[in-house]
Scaffold this motif. Structure first.
Motif, PDB file in Angstrom:
ATOM      1  N   SER A   4       0.823  -1.211   0.000  1.00 38.86           N
ATOM      2  CA  SER A   4       0.000   0.000   0.000  1.00 38.86           C
ATOM      3  C   SER A   4       0.849   1.249   0.000  1.00 38.86           C
ATOM      4  N   THR A   5       2.153   1.078   0.190  1.00 35.10           N
ATOM      5  CA  THR A   5       3.035   2.243   0.244  1.00 35.10           C
ATOM      6  C   THR A   5       4.005   2.287  -0.919  1.00 35.10           C
ATOM      7  N   LYS A  22       4.108   8.918   3.505  1.00 35.33           N
ATOM      8  CA  LYS A  22       3.507   7.591   3.631  1.00 35.33           C
ATOM      9  C   LYS A  22       4.038   6.857   4.860  1.00 35.33           C
ATOM     10  N   TRP A  25       2.117   8.368   7.743  1.00 33.57           N
ATOM     11  CA  TRP A  25       0.709   7.971   7.717  1.00 33.57           C
ATOM     12  C   TRP A  25       0.526   6.514   8.121  1.00 33.57           C
ATOM     13  N   ASN A  26       1.451   5.656   7.697  1.00 34.37           N
ATOM     14  CA  ASN A  26       1.364   4.227   7.994  1.00 34.37           C
ATOM     15  C   ASN A  26       2.059   3.849   9.294  1.00 34.37           C
ATOM     16  N   LYS A  92      -5.389  11.193  -0.992  1.00 32.92           N
ATOM     17  CA  LYS A  92      -4.513  10.287  -1.733  1.00 32.92           C
ATOM     18  C   LYS A  92      -4.098   9.102  -0.861  1.00 32.92           C
ATOM     19  N   LEU A  93      -3.828   9.389   0.414  1.00 34.93           N
ATOM     20  CA  LEU A  93      -3.345   8.358   1.324  1.00 34.93           C
ATOM     21  C   LEU A  93      -4.437   7.366   1.716  1.00 34.93           C
ATOM     22  N   ASP A  94      -5.651   7.880   1.874  1.00 37.65           N
ATOM     23  CA  ASP A  94      -6.733   7.010   2.343  1.00 37.65           C
ATOM     24  C   ASP A  94      -8.075   7.565   1.873  1.00 37.65           C
ATOM     25  N   ARG A  95      -8.626   6.986   0.821  1.00 36.53           N
ATOM     26  CA  ARG A  95      -9.868   7.479   0.227  1.00 36.53           C
ATOM     27  C   ARG A  95     -11.061   7.327   1.170  1.00 36.53           C
ATOM     28  N   SER A  96     -10.932   6.481   2.187  1.00 38.02           N
ATOM     29  CA  SER A  96     -12.054   6.282   3.105  1.00 38.02           C
ATOM     30  C   SER A  96     -12.386   7.545   3.885  1.00 38.02           C
ATOM     31  N   TYR A  97     -11.454   8.496   3.906  1.00 37.13           N
ATOM     32  CA  TYR A  97     -11.700   9.768   4.584  1.00 37.13           C
ATOM     33  C   TYR A  97     -12.549  10.715   3.738  1.00 37.13           C
TER      34      TYR A  97
END
Length: 244
Positions: A4-5, A22, A25-26, A92-97
């Motif tokens: 994912s990174t 990244k 974030w991770n 970009k990092l997490d579309r769930s947001y």
């Protein structure tokens, strides 16, 4: 790093920035921890120390890092130190947001507007009404409506003597227009909003600030129904559009 990174940036600076962001974030570089020494980090990423320093400075300005002279660079909690400029990065990092961010932007716009538009009408009803001078020429497209909406409510901030609200809207301009365009893609949303604009113009001309506030509150409630449906079925490419 896991799959994912995987890094996609092309230039050395962009590569370094993507790697560090990244990693933060991770949780490879957790908030409150120190980054590796510059030499080690530059070698790990494959960039020069000069490039790395430039990237660290930029990330510090955005709130990701705290540069401590004579000490290691500290990783910040981005939710406590970041500004609106990092919203696209988060998407970009997490579309769930994305639904949360959209609902927050909508809420910020509607709640602020209810307050300061009434103030604008109190201060100068004629100038407020004049903001609708181009309403009859409004093109029937999502982008045109989104742009008109942004410009209209930004101009109200200055009549209301609330320039800081104008600056807040400035910082969200691109996001505001993209989110509003999503709303105005439906014909029914454009039609109902056009009627809202016409009513609001009349109330401004009449100088009825209390009715103006009630009109905006009613529009917020009505548009909330549309937004509930939109957030349940976001276009697959919307996150990519916002983040690009």
């Amino acid at each position: 790093m896991d799959n994912s990174t995987i890094l996609t940036a092309q230039s050395p600076a962009a590569l370094a920035e993507e790697y560090i962001v990244k990693s933060i974030w991770n949780n490879h570089f957790p908030a409150g921890s120190d980054l590796p020494a510059e030499r080690e980090l530059a070698e790990r990423i494959g960039v020069t120390r000069t490039t790395l320093r430039e990237v660290l400075q930029r990330l510090a300005r955005d709130g990701w890092l705290q540069i401590q002279h004579g000490k290691a660079t500290r990783v910040n909690n981005i939710w406590e130190t970041g500004g609106p400029n990092i919203i696209k990065t988060i998407i970009k990092l997490d579309r769930s947001y994305l639904p949360i961010i959209i609902s927050n932007v909508v809420s910020l716009r509607t709640r602020m507007v209810e307050y300061y538009v009434r103030e604008a009408v109190k201060i100068d009803a004629k100038a407020s009404a004049n903001l609708f001078s181009e309403l009859d020429n409004l093109e029937n497209t999502a982008f045109a409506y989104a742009s008109f909406d942004y410009t209209l409510f930004r101009q109200f901030t200055f009549i209301a003597n609330k320039p800081v609200y104008g600056l807040i809207l400035n910082s969200f301009k691109e996001m505001y227009i993209q989110v509003a365009s999503l709303f105005f893609r439906e014909e029914i949303a454009r039609l109902s909003t056009f009627e809202f604009y016409k009513t609001l113009k009349i109330l401004c001309e009449q100088g009825d600030d209390e009715a103006v506030q009630q009109c905006i509150a009613k529009n917020r409630q009505q548009s909330g129904i549309y937004w509930t449906k939109i957030l349940q079925d976001l276009p697959e490419d919307f996150g990519k559009q916002v983040a690009s």
